[in-house]
Design an enzyme around this catalytic site. Structure first.
Site, mmCIF file in Angstrom:
data_model
loop_
_atom_site.group_PDB
_atom_site.id
_atom_site.type_symbol
_atom_site.label_atom_id
_atom_site.label_comp_id
_atom_site.label_asym_id
_atom_site.label_seq_id
_atom_site.Cartn_x
_atom_site.Cartn_y
_atom_site.Cartn_z
ATOM 1 N N ASP A 164 0.858 -1.176 0.000
ATOM 2 C CA ASP A 164 0.000 0.000 0.000
ATOM 3 C C ASP A 164 0.894 1.225 0.000
ATOM 4 O OD1 ASP A 164 -2.732 1.214 0.245
ATOM 5 O OD2 ASP A 164 -1.850 2.055 2.057
ATOM 6 N N GLU A 198 0.852 5.686 0.503
ATOM 7 C CA GLU A 198 0.169 6.939 0.835
ATOM 8 C C GLU A 198 0.831 8.012 -0.022
ATOM 9 O OE1 GLU A 198 -2.515 6.906 2.638
ATOM 10 O OE2 GLU A 198 -2.223 4.816 3.190
ATOM 11 N N HIS A 201 -5.544 4.242 6.656
ATOM 12 C CA HIS A 201 -4.900 5.263 5.818
ATOM 13 C C HIS A 201 -3.433 5.497 6.184
ATOM 14 C CE1 HIS A 201 -8.642 5.937 3.815
ATOM 15 N NE2 HIS A 201 -9.226 6.200 4.962
ATOM 16 N N ASP A 211 -2.993 -0.505 6.561
ATOM 17 C CA ASP A 211 -3.829 -0.890 5.423
ATOM 18 C C ASP A 211 -3.318 -2.171 4.762
ATOM 19 O OD1 ASP A 211 -5.490 1.268 5.856
ATOM 20 O OD2 ASP A 211 -4.839 2.395 4.085
#
Length: 167
Positions: free
Chosen positions: A7, A9, A148, A153
């Site tokens: 994942d 960000e 998040h 995540d």
């Protein structure tokens, strides 16, 4: 069989203008996590306040972080021998973002097969109003304590993926 759940960000949604600020991943063999990767990235640009409000990553947290090229190289070393990648909405967001950042920073990147838990869930569970990670976590009773943030995540996605494999 090994795979990596990942994942990212970012500073926004645009793969051309925005930047990755965090990468999280776990390497999985036989359904068990065997290794973690989690790094903040100094994007070289300010993180918009509306983005920080969602992911709780602020400029002061990335000010002394490694630069993108170094983190991307380390991440590629982490994933290079895996059979495939797993991510939530990875085919439309995370993977194209990674490809863009690898190109931008001249880090050699070999293409990977990507298994997307959004698409996988749609094929296994019909008729949901939402296939968001939060919605799937509710269905499978999975806690995502720090939603998040990349590594949190990643673990939620990993558990969702394992549940979907059972169906």
């Amino acid at each position: 069989m090994s795979y990596v759940v990942f994942d990212i960000e970012t500073t926004g949604l645009d793969t051309w203008n925005d930047r990755i600020i965090e990468i999280g991943a776990v390497k999985v063999e036989g359904g068990q996590v065997i290794e973690e990767f989690n790094m903040l990235i100094n994007p070289g640009v300010p993180i918009p306040a509306n983005v920080s409000a969602i992911n709780n990553i602020y400029d002061n947290m990335v000010a002394d972080a490694k630069l993108p090229g170094e983190v991307l190289y380390r991440f590629h070393e982490f994933i290079k021998d895996t059979e495939y990648l797993v991510g939530h909405n990875a085919k439309r967001f995370d993977y194209p973002f990674l490809q863009s950042e690898f190109d931008r920073h001249f880090v050699k990147f070999n293409p990977f097969v990507v298994k997307d838990t959004v698409w996988f869930a749609r094929s296994k569970i019909k008729g949901l109003r939402s296939y968001s990670l939060a919605a799937l976590c509710r269905i499978f009773n999975i806690k995502n304590e720090d939603a998040h943030r990349a590594l949190s995540d990643v673990y939620a996605t990993h558990y969702v993926y394992l549940e979907l494999l059972k169906r």
